[in-house]
Design a protein around this motif. Sequence first.
Motif, mmCIF file in Angstrom:
data_model
loop_
_atom_site.group_PDB
_atom_site.id
_atom_site.type_symbol
_atom_site.label_atom_id
_atom_site.label_comp_id
_atom_site.label_asym_id
_atom_site.label_seq_id
_atom_site.Cartn_x
_atom_site.Cartn_y
_atom_site.Cartn_z
ATOM 1 N N GLU A 62 0.686 -1.152 -0.073
ATOM 2 C CA GLU A 62 -0.099 0.096 0.013
ATOM 3 C C GLU A 62 0.995 1.316 0.018
ATOM 4 O OE1 GLU A 62 -1.770 0.906 3.603
ATOM 5 O OE2 GLU A 62 -3.575 1.878 2.653
ATOM 6 N N GLU B 37 -0.978 6.706 -2.967
ATOM 7 C CA GLU B 37 -2.388 7.313 -3.109
ATOM 8 C C GLU B 37 -2.932 7.568 -1.729
ATOM 9 O OE1 GLU B 37 -3.245 8.324 -5.812
ATOM 10 O OE2 GLU B 37 -2.058 7.111 -7.278
ATOM 11 N N PRO B 38 -3.863 8.370 -1.571
ATOM 12 C CA PRO B 38 -4.182 9.611 -2.522
ATOM 13 C C PRO B 38 -3.015 10.636 -2.455
ATOM 14 C CG PRO B 38 -5.470 9.598 -0.775
ATOM 15 C CD PRO B 38 -4.558 8.545 -0.497
ATOM 16 N N SER B 39 -2.350 11.181 -3.422
ATOM 17 C CA SER B 39 -1.403 12.303 -3.373
ATOM 18 C C SER B 39 -1.322 12.791 -4.540
ATOM 19 C CB SER B 39 0.026 11.546 -2.917
ATOM 20 O OG SER B 39 0.602 10.958 -3.980
ATOM 21 N N ASP B 40 -0.357 13.731 -4.776
ATOM 22 C CA ASP B 40 -0.190 14.583 -6.233
ATOM 23 C C ASP B 40 0.834 14.087 -6.744
ATOM 24 O OD1 ASP B 40 -1.843 16.359 -5.166
ATOM 25 O OD2 ASP B 40 -0.852 17.950 -4.084
ATOM 26 N N ALA C 169 -2.586 8.023 -10.291
ATOM 27 C CA ALA C 169 -3.725 8.791 -10.519
ATOM 28 C C ALA C 169 -3.595 10.261 -10.734
ATOM 29 C CB ALA C 169 -4.772 8.995 -9.302
ATOM 30 N N GLN D 168 -4.006 11.976 -14.736
ATOM 31 C CA GLN D 168 -4.849 13.157 -14.952
ATOM 32 C C GLN D 168 -4.134 14.190 -15.466
ATOM 33 O OE1 GLN D 168 -5.822 13.824 -10.942
ATOM 34 N NE2 GLN D 168 -7.111 11.931 -10.959
ATOM 35 N N THR D 169 -2.897 14.447 -15.182
ATOM 36 C CA THR D 169 -2.136 15.200 -15.822
ATOM 37 C C THR D 169 -1.961 15.108 -17.448
ATOM 38 O OG1 THR D 169 -0.476 15.695 -13.986
ATOM 39 C CG2 THR D 169 0.115 16.404 -16.028
ATOM 40 N N TRP E 9 -7.330 1.971 -11.990
ATOM 41 C CA TRP E 9 -6.268 2.125 -10.806
ATOM 42 C C TRP E 9 -6.983 2.519 -9.500
ATOM 43 C CZ3 TRP E 9 -1.986 1.182 -9.625
ATOM 44 C CH2 TRP E 9 -1.386 1.694 -8.571
ATOM 45 N N ARG E 10 -8.067 3.431 -9.554
ATOM 46 C CA ARG E 10 -8.530 3.913 -8.334
ATOM 47 C C ARG E 10 -9.377 2.690 -7.548
ATOM 48 N NH1 ARG E 10 -10.843 8.696 -10.800
ATOM 49 N NH2 ARG E 10 -12.841 7.670 -11.097
ATOM 50 N N ALA F 174 -6.392 0.585 -6.019
ATOM 51 C CA ALA F 174 -6.038 1.434 -4.547
ATOM 52 C C ALA F 174 -6.867 1.370 -3.591
ATOM 53 C CB ALA F 174 -5.603 2.808 -5.148
ATOM 54 N N VAL F 175 -8.002 1.688 -3.942
ATOM 55 C CA VAL F 175 -9.113 1.386 -2.612
ATOM 56 C C VAL F 175 -9.157 0.006 -2.230
ATOM 57 C CG1 VAL F 175 -11.651 1.866 -2.188
ATOM 58 C CG2 VAL F 175 -10.484 3.525 -3.426
ATOM 59 N N GLY G 265 -6.276 -0.609 0.026
ATOM 60 C CA GLY G 265 -6.548 -0.050 1.176
ATOM 61 C C GLY G 265 -7.659 -0.794 1.980
ATOM 62 N N VAL G 266 -8.756 -1.297 1.487
ATOM 63 C CA VAL G 266 -9.519 -1.826 2.424
ATOM 64 C C VAL G 266 -9.203 -3.098 2.729
ATOM 65 C CG1 VAL G 266 -11.823 -3.150 2.233
ATOM 66 C CG2 VAL G 266 -11.564 -1.089 1.077
ATOM 67 N N PRO H 194 -4.558 4.615 1.647
ATOM 68 C CA PRO H 194 -5.845 4.223 1.687
ATOM 69 C C PRO H 194 -6.608 3.652 2.894
ATOM 70 C CG PRO H 194 -4.685 3.737 -0.496
ATOM 71 C CD PRO H 194 -3.596 4.316 0.631
ATOM 72 N N SER H 195 -5.547 2.638 3.447
ATOM 73 C CA SER H 195 -6.208 1.864 4.643
ATOM 74 C C SER H 195 -6.417 2.834 5.677
ATOM 75 C CB SER H 195 -5.159 0.984 5.134
ATOM 76 O OG SER H 195 -4.057 1.556 5.627
ATOM 77 N N ARG I 268 -8.687 18.331 -11.041
ATOM 78 C CA ARG I 268 -7.731 18.490 -11.977
ATOM 79 C C ARG I 268 -8.598 18.800 -13.616
ATOM 80 N NH1 ARG I 268 -4.493 19.831 -14.727
ATOM 81 N NH2 ARG I 268 -2.471 19.030 -15.317
#
Lengths: 475, 298
Positions: free
Chosen positions: A103, A108-111, A115, A119-120, A395-396, A399-400, A403-404, B41-42, B59
């Motif tokens: 993880e 994530e989540p970050s700049d 992701a 977006q860029t 991807w989102r 990542a989630v 996390g879960v 995320p966690s 964005r």
Amino acid sequence: MSTFSGISTALSSLIAQRQALDVSGQNVANANTPGYTRQRADMSAVQGSSVPTLWSTTPAAGNGVRVDTITRMGDVFLDARVRSETSASSYQAAHADTLGRLESQLREPSDTGLASSLQTYWADWQDVANAPGDTAARMVLIGDAQSLVSQISSGYRGVETQWSQLRTETSTLVTDVNSTAQAIADLNAQIRSVTVSGGNANELVDRRSQLVTTLSGLVGATGRERADGTMDVMVAGNPLVTGDRADALEVQGSWTMAGGLGEPPATLDQVRLVWASNGTAANLEGGRVAANLDDLAPAGALGGAIQTWNAVATNLANSVNALHGAGQTLQDPPTTGVDFFSVAAGVPAALGLSVAVTDPKDVAAANPASGALDGSWADAIAQLADDPTGPDTQWRSFAVDVGVRTRAAEQRATVLEASRASAENLQLSATSVDLDEESVNMLAYQRAYEGAARVLTALDEMLDTLINRTGVVGR
Amino acid sequence: MIGRVTQQTLQRSTLANLQSNLTRMSNLQGQMSGGKLITKPSDDPAGAAQAMVLRAQQRTTKQYQRNADDGLAWLTTIDTAMQSSVSTLRRVRDLTVQGGSGALGPTSREAIATELEGLRDGLLDLANTSYLGRSVFAGTSDADVAFTDAASATPYSWTGTTGASVQRRVAADTTVRADADGVSVFGEGATSVFALIDDIAADLRAGTNVAPRLNEIDARMSTMLGELAGVGTRYNQLTTSQSDTAVTLQDLTSRLSGIEDIDLAQTIVELQMQEVAYQGALGATARVLQPTLMDFLR
């Protein structure tokens, strides 16, 4: 009944109390020794001599006291419980650790995560749509696409590094398991010989019990005590240690992630645990090694991450190329059918992905039906950002999902650790040394010793009366 | 047997409690110093999912703002060019009215014809107005000009692509046209406004009555004004969407902050409480682990 029998009775007490005091001393000395189990001198009264003749009426008192054994106050059931809890909690802790490391790689989540890079990249397409004739906007697009590609491949490499570390760790742990098993076998041999010769092997048993618990944490081992004092260690339903003989486990399978997960061009050679003696598979039920093997498998956490990196790379290349190929470039004369990304065959998609466009003019931003400086195609490609099946969404959700799963694994690990700690606490409350208790015991033994000495003095005085003061009437 | 408490079990449980106290405190301190509630995320999977979506929206919305800015620059350029074109056309009409009076001599007619040609060139320049090197009346064309001049092989032909337009995306499913259709505004080839002015000049020189041409000029003028109104509407649309996106962006930022950032006051209070709890635990430990029966026996 002998005149002097009382003396030997008192003597037996002196010896027994001293022995008991020694045991208390040993307990106090080891109050803080890890794995030490408190001991107790078991005393029993010595039966008086049996009636010598039919008409003998003298009621015989007992012949004093004797220390039968020095009992180790362990409880095999509590030990077994600690082992099974240790096995479950080690498994979950190792699993949570692997997921946590995975993880943290996602960022994530970050700049700075994938992701954000995606977006860029999509926003760059809009800039190209705004200024299709501007070479600078196209250069920026190509540059950002290249950094996106390198981020995908370094993400893949990051998982690969974690896999290799886990693979090495697993082998080291199994080496550890084998040497521990050998140590247990050696201890079994010593314990048996000491027990047979009537000695006291309590400290060796403590040491062995600790080692078996270590094995439970590593490979989910369980112990089974036998009548001769030795302990068999069972792993995955088979004996790892039988008496003074130890079998060994062996990790087989690829050392590289490509082989371990069957990533092209390598063929699948899954990491597995086998018995060294006959090569059959050992399917562990718990312990850290079992968690590592699960995470190393193609269906494990790391395999899932690799699949996602590949899927994101493939999806990105396919969805962009499908639109880009139909668009028109800025070349003179304009061309169509140019691929933006290329995916090399024969290697994992995440590593094979590259930006095929090098000349900024090759970026197809225009609809062939519109003018040369049309930007509608670039705008259409930029809309892939919101595609529900596009790489962003893919991807989102990954990542989630990580996390879960990490959160669930960490929570489970915390719960299991608490239950292991409570099992260990129960074991400790039975086996650890209580200084207050030992103080009281010492007091009791000391007083008993004093009492026995007093008995001896009394007997001595009685004998003195009998020997020195009898028959001296009138002297 | 259960419930037997020894120094070691006491020591262990005290240590475990201290450890968990300290872990909570380090978590809070991490949140305080980082200012973020979600760093991975966690920490909060549902929150992280929302945060990722909000970041993406942020964005995209920023990009919509850039697109609208660019579109506004195009439309401003077009607006200026068309306003000037309309006033030029008014001048053409005035001259045509003037040339229509039969009292003029050939010299005066020649003078008016020359001025008309000058106005035609001015109008052609306006029609070829460009923004950042692109003709605003032929948005997708890469030709140097939107309309060729009188000297070319096909006079006054439009270089753009029919049906193509320059669009700026200002919302997920809304695009606004940023250029103007040169053919609608100025006409093309023989039916263009430039050819019309040439015809009037030729008529003047030939001594033909130019009064009937006034209708054609009026028709062109009303088309131009109609297109100008369209440009105004689109300009309006872009400014509205720009202020909308500004509000959306602010909203997204505050929602993201609500999910990701810590509540400073709450965290400080929690940290304080945790510190008190930790100090209490330390005090209790110092008390509990000290005395044994040893202290009271000789």
